[in-house]
Design an enzyme around this catalytic site. Structure first.
Site, PDB file in Angstrom:
ATOM      1  CE  LYS A 181      -4.880 -39.776 -18.246  1.00  0.00           C
ATOM      2  NZ  LYS A 181      -5.947 -40.351 -17.426  1.00  0.00           N
ATOM      3  CD  GLU A 257       5.021 -29.654  -9.939  1.00  0.00           C
ATOM      4  OE1 GLU A 257       5.444 -30.145  -8.870  1.00  0.00           O
ATOM      5  OE2 GLU A 257       5.308 -28.511 -10.313  1.00  0.00           O
ATOM      6  CB  CYS A 291       3.299 -35.323  -4.155  1.00  0.00           C
ATOM      7  SG  CYS A 291       2.548 -33.703  -4.259  1.00  0.00           S
ATOM      8  CD  GLU A 388       5.000 -40.627  -3.556  1.00  0.00           C
ATOM      9  OE1 GLU A 388       4.959 -41.342  -4.576  1.00  0.00           O
ATOM     10  OE2 GLU A 388       4.623 -39.456  -3.560  1.00  0.00           O
TER      11      GLU A 388
HETATM   12  P1  NAP Z   1       0.107 -42.161 -11.817  1.00  0.00           P
HETATM   13  O1  NAP Z   1      -0.201 -43.603 -11.803  1.00  0.00           O
HETATM   14  O2  NAP Z   1       1.407 -41.726 -12.348  1.00  0.00           O
HETATM   15  O3  NAP Z   1      -1.096 -41.489 -12.602  1.00  0.00           O
HETATM   16  C1  NAP Z   1      -1.174 -40.101 -12.798  1.00  0.00           C
HETATM   17  C2  NAP Z   1      -1.865 -39.835 -14.113  1.00  0.00           C
HETATM   18  O4  NAP Z   1      -1.079 -40.374 -15.148  1.00  0.00           O
HETATM   19  C3  NAP Z   1      -3.245 -40.456 -14.245  1.00  0.00           C
HETATM   20  O5  NAP Z   1      -4.065 -39.588 -14.968  1.00  0.00           O
HETATM   21  C4  NAP Z   1      -2.944 -41.712 -15.046  1.00  0.00           C
HETATM   22  O6  NAP Z   1      -4.023 -42.187 -15.797  1.00  0.00           O
HETATM   23  C5  NAP Z   1      -1.879 -41.188 -15.971  1.00  0.00           C
HETATM   24  N1  NAP Z   1      -1.051 -42.199 -16.606  1.00  0.00           N
HETATM   25  C6  NAP Z   1      -0.719 -43.445 -16.183  1.00  0.00           C
HETATM   26  N2  NAP Z   1       0.091 -44.035 -17.093  1.00  0.00           N
HETATM   27  C7  NAP Z   1       0.269 -43.145 -18.109  1.00  0.00           C
HETATM   28  C8  NAP Z   1       0.990 -43.146 -19.343  1.00  0.00           C
HETATM   29  N3  NAP Z   1       1.722 -44.187 -19.726  1.00  0.00           N
HETATM   30  N4  NAP Z   1       0.924 -42.063 -20.130  1.00  0.00           N
HETATM   31  C9  NAP Z   1       0.185 -41.001 -19.762  1.00  0.00           C
HETATM   32  N5  NAP Z   1      -0.511 -40.936 -18.619  1.00  0.00           N
HETATM   33  C10 NAP Z   1      -0.457 -41.995 -17.794  1.00  0.00           C
HETATM   34  O7  NAP Z   1       0.039 -41.532 -10.378  1.00  0.00           O
HETATM   35  P2  NAP Z   1      -1.132 -41.650  -9.343  1.00  0.00           P
HETATM   36  O8  NAP Z   1      -0.988 -42.952  -8.656  1.00  0.00           O
HETATM   37  O9  NAP Z   1      -2.435 -41.334  -9.954  1.00  0.00           O
HETATM   38  O10 NAP Z   1      -0.803 -40.429  -8.374  1.00  0.00           O
HETATM   39  C11 NAP Z   1       0.025 -40.539  -7.315  1.00  0.00           C
HETATM   40  C12 NAP Z   1       1.403 -40.003  -7.656  1.00  0.00           C
HETATM   41  O11 NAP Z   1       1.318 -38.632  -8.022  1.00  0.00           O
HETATM   42  C13 NAP Z   1       2.312 -40.043  -6.462  1.00  0.00           C
HETATM   43  O12 NAP Z   1       3.585 -40.480  -6.825  1.00  0.00           O
HETATM   44  C14 NAP Z   1       2.344 -38.589  -6.009  1.00  0.00           C
HETATM   45  O13 NAP Z   1       3.481 -38.253  -5.267  1.00  0.00           O
HETATM   46  C15 NAP Z   1       2.266 -37.884  -7.305  1.00  0.00           C
HETATM   47  N6  NAP Z   1       1.813 -36.496  -7.109  1.00  0.00           N
HETATM   48  C16 NAP Z   1       2.707 -35.497  -7.290  1.00  0.00           C
HETATM   49  C17 NAP Z   1       2.328 -34.188  -7.089  1.00  0.00           C
HETATM   50  C18 NAP Z   1       3.303 -33.061  -7.287  1.00  0.00           C
HETATM   51  O14 NAP Z   1       2.853 -31.934  -7.437  1.00  0.00           O
HETATM   52  N7  NAP Z   1       4.602 -33.288  -7.317  1.00  0.00           N
HETATM   53  C19 NAP Z   1       1.019 -33.888  -6.702  1.00  0.00           C
HETATM   54  C20 NAP Z   1       0.130 -34.937  -6.521  1.00  0.00           C
HETATM   55  C21 NAP Z   1       0.546 -36.244  -6.745  1.00  0.00           C
HETATM   56  P3  NAP Z   1      -4.954 -43.374 -15.208  1.00  0.00           P
HETATM   57  O15 NAP Z   1      -5.720 -42.727 -14.152  1.00  0.00           O
HETATM   58  O16 NAP Z   1      -5.785 -43.797 -16.327  1.00  0.00           O
HETATM   59  O17 NAP Z   1      -4.030 -44.441 -14.713  1.00  0.00           O
END
Ligand code: NAP
Length: 485
Positions: A181, A257, A291, A388
Site C-alpha cells: 500500500k 521504520e 527520517c 521532527e
Molecule cells: P504517515 O502519515 O505515517 O504515512 C505513512 C504511510 O502510512 C502512508 O502510506 C499512509 O497512507 C499510511 N497510513 C496512514 N494512516 C494509516 C493507518 N491507520 N493504517 C495504515 N496505514 C496508514 O507518514 P508520512 O507523513 O507519510 O511519512 C513521514 C514519516 O515517515 C516521518 O515521521 C518520517 O520520519 C517517517 N519515515 C521513516 C523512515 C525510516 O526508515 N525510519 C523513512 C522514511 C520516513 P496515506 O498516504 O493514505 O495517508
C-alpha cells in the site's frame, strides 16, 4: 519518454493476482503536483474488499513462491535491477512530479533504492540454517530457514521508490508474497515499479499493489486476517503505534521504520569545512523531508558562530523551485500542511529568541515551498528541537562539554540517525557507545547504505532494513532435534 509516460493507463489501476484492474465501484483519486497543486493524474482507489482480494492472491501464490529456487528469485531481482538502472531517468522524472524533489535528487533515490534489488539478489542464495552437536553430545541440532509468509508493506511519500525496494527486495529474496500500500500522495512510482517487476519475471500474485485513500480501514482489515504473517511499515511513529496495536490479536511479525530527531554534533576539534559539507547533506537531502534528516545542530560554543555563518551562506545560495526545472536545488514540500508545520516551528523559535541567519518565512503560493533556513541561538526546549521538522530548516544550539553534548543528543524519545564531527578517535569510540541511536555517522552526513542495517531504537521503531540483517526480517527459524545416529 519521461515521467508520466512511464505509466500505461493500466498501470494506474490496482495490481491483484497478476491482473491490473479497476477498484471496487471504479473509484479513483487524484495525484497532485506539489509544485502548484494541479492534478497530475488519477489512480484506482482500492477498497477494503480490494485489499482482501490482494491478500487472497498473495496467500494463493505463497506456497509455490516459497518453493522456487533461491537462484531464480535472485535472478528476478537482478533483472529488475538492470531494468531500473536503464530507466533511471524516467523513474526519477516520475518521482519528481508526484513528490516534488528535484530530478537529480530523485535519480539519486533511484540509484540508492535499486541497490536493494542488487544486494538482495545476492542475498537470496545465502539463506542458510546450521548444523551443530548439542553441548552435552548425543543429539544434533539443525535449523531451517523458511519465508515468514504473506506480508503487508505500507510506505511513505518521502522516498516513494527506496522505501518500497527496501521491503520488496528482501521479501522476494526470502520467498515471501506481499501486498503493498503506497502513500496516497505518491502511488505512481510504486505502480511503475510493480510493472517493472512483472517485466523482470516476478510471478503473478507475489507482488500486489493497492493504492487507497482508506489506509486505516485497509490495514485494520488485513491485520485482522490470520493469513497475514508480517507487516513492514515506514512512516510516522503515531501510525506505527496503531499498527503495532493492531498486530496484537494475530501476533504478526512487525518491522517499524518510524520517525527521527537526529542530532548533528560538531565538536571543537572538527574539520569545519567537512562539517558544513556533511550538514548540507544531512539537512538538505530530500529538502529535509527525511527520517534521517539532521533535526538539531549541537555545536561547540567556540565554533558555533562560524559554523552558522558558513552553513547559512551555503543554504542561502540554494535555488528553490519546481523539481523538474534546470538549476533548481530545492523543490516544494509535499503539501500545505507540511509548509504550515515548518512555518509554525520556525516562528515559535524566533518568537522565543532564535536569530534567523538565512530564510525564515514561507513565500506566497502557488506550490508548497519553504526556503532553506538556518536559526542560531535556538532556546533550550524549543519545539523545533523536539519535533521532527521535516523541512529545510537547521536550528543550531550550543554545548560546552562532550558529556553535555551526548546528554542533549540523547534527550529525545527518538533514536534513528545521529551524526558527529570530530577528529578525536577516543571520542569517536565513546560516541559510538554512548549515543542512543540505531545509526551514527562519524564525519559523514550520509549514512544510508543498502549493505548496512538501517533502523532505529526507542520511538524510531524496531527491525532493520538492508545489510545481512535485512533478510532475517522475512525468515522464520524451525529447529529440528535429531538423534546422533
Ligand atoms: P504517515 O502519515 O505515517 O504515512 C505513512 C504511510 O502510512 C502512508 O502510506 C499512509 O497512507 C499510511 N497510513 C496512514 N494512516 C494509516 C493507518 N491507520 N493504517 C495504515 N496505514 C496508514 O507518514 P508520512 O507523513 O507519510 O511519512 C513521514 C514519516 O515517515 C516521518 O515521521 C518520517 O520520519 C517517517 N519515515 C521513516 C523512515 C525510516 O526508515 N525510519 C523513512 C522514511 C520516513 P496515506 O498516504 O493514505 O495517508
Amino acid at each position: 519518454m519521461t515521467g508520466l509516460d512511464l505509466l500505461a493507463d493500466r498501470h494506474r489501476l490496482l495490481l491483484v493476482g497478476g491482473t491490473w484492474r479497476e477498484a471496487d465501484g471504479d473509484r479513483r483519486f487524484d495525484v497532485l503536483d506539489p509544485a502548484d497543486g494541479s492534478v497530475l493524474t488519477e489512480v484506482a482507489d482500492g477498497s477494503v474488499a480490494d485489499a482482501v482480494e490482494a491478500l487472497d492472491a498473495a496467500v494463493a501464490a505463497q506456497a509455490d513462491w516459497a518453493r522456487t529456487a533461491p537462484r531464480e528469485r535472485g535472478e528476478i531481482l537482478r533483472r529488475a535491477f538492470d531494468l531500473l538502472a536503464a530507466r533511471a531517468d524516467d523513474f526519477a522524472h516520475l518521482m519528481s512530479l508526484e513528490m516534488g524533489k528535484t530530478v537529480a535528487e530523485a535519480k539519486g533515490e533511484v540509484g540508492y533504492g535499486n541497490e536493494f534489488f542488487r544486494w538482495f539478489s545476492e542475498e537470496a542464495v545465502r539463506i542458510h540454517g546450521r548444523w551443530m552437536q548439542a553441548p552435552a553430545g548425543g543429539s544434533r541440532l539443525l535449523t531451517v530457514k523458511k519465508p515468514v509468509g504473506p506480508c503487508l508493506f505500507i510506505t511513505p511519500w518521502n522516498f516513494p521508490l527506496a522505501m518500497g525496494t527496501r521491503k520488496i527486495g528482501p521479501a522476494v529474496a526470502a520467498g515471501c508474497t506481499m501486498v503493498v500500500k503506497p502513500a496516497a500522495q505518491t502511488p505512481l512510482t510504486m505502480l511503475a515499479l510493480a510493472a517493472l517487476l512483472e517485466e523482470a519475471g516476478l510471478p503473478p500474485g507475489v507482488l500486489n499493489v493497492v493504492p487507497t485513500t482508506q489506509a486505516g480501514a485497509v490495514s485494520e482489515a488485513l491485520q485482522a486476517d490470520g493469513r497475514l504473517r508480517k507487516v513492514s511499515f515506514t512512516g510516522s511513529t503515531g501510525v506505527g503505534k496503531v499498527l503495532v496495536r493492531q498486530s496484537a490479536d494475530r501476533l504478526q511479525r512487525m518491522s517499524m521504520e518510524l520517525g527521527g530527531n537526529a542530532p548533528f554534533l560538531v565538536f571543537e576539534d572538527a574539520d569545519l569545512d567537512a562539517a558544513v559539507d556533511g550538514a548540507m547533506i544531512a539537512k538538505m537531502r530530500n529538502m529535509g523531508e527525511a527520517c534521517t534528516a539532521a533535526n538539531r545542530f549541537l555545536v561547540h560554543s567556540s565554533v558555533a558562530a562560524e559554523f552558522a555563518e558558513r552553513l547559512g551562506a551555503r543554504m542561502g545560495a540554494l535555488t528553490v523551485g519546481r523539481g523538474q526545472d534546470e538549476g533548481v536545488d530545492v523543490g516544494p514540500l509535499i503539501d500545505e500542511k507540511a509548509v504550515d508545520s515548518v512555518d509554525r516551528l520556525v516562528s515559535e523559535a524566533v518568537r522565543d529568541g532564535a536569530t534567523v541567519v538565512t530564510g525564515g518565512s514561507a513565500p506566497e503560493g502557488p506550490g508548497y515551498f519553504y526556503p532553506p533556513t538556518v536559526l542560531l541561538d535556538v532556546p533550550e526546549g524549543a519545539a523545533i528541537t523536539a519535533e521532527e521538522i521535516f523541512g529545510p530548516v537547521a536550528p543550531i544550539t550550543t554545548f560546552e562539554t562532550e558529556e553535555e553534548a551526548v546528554a542533549k543528543a540523547n534527550d529525545t524519545e527518538y533514536g534513528l540517525a545521529s551524526y558527529a564531527y570530530t577528529r578525536d578517535l577516543a571520542r569517536t569510540i565513546r560516541l559510538a557507545e554512548s549515543l542512543d541511536f540505531g545509526m551514527i555517522g562519524i564525519n559523514s552526513g550520509l549514512i544510508s547504505n543498502p549493505a548496512a542495517p538501517f533502523g532505529g531504537v526507542k520511538a524510531s521503531g524496531f527491525g532493520r532494513e538492508g545489510g545481512f540483517e535485512g533478510i532475517e526480517e522475512y525468515l522464520e527459524t524451525t529447529y529440528v532435534a535429531l538423534p546422533a545416529g
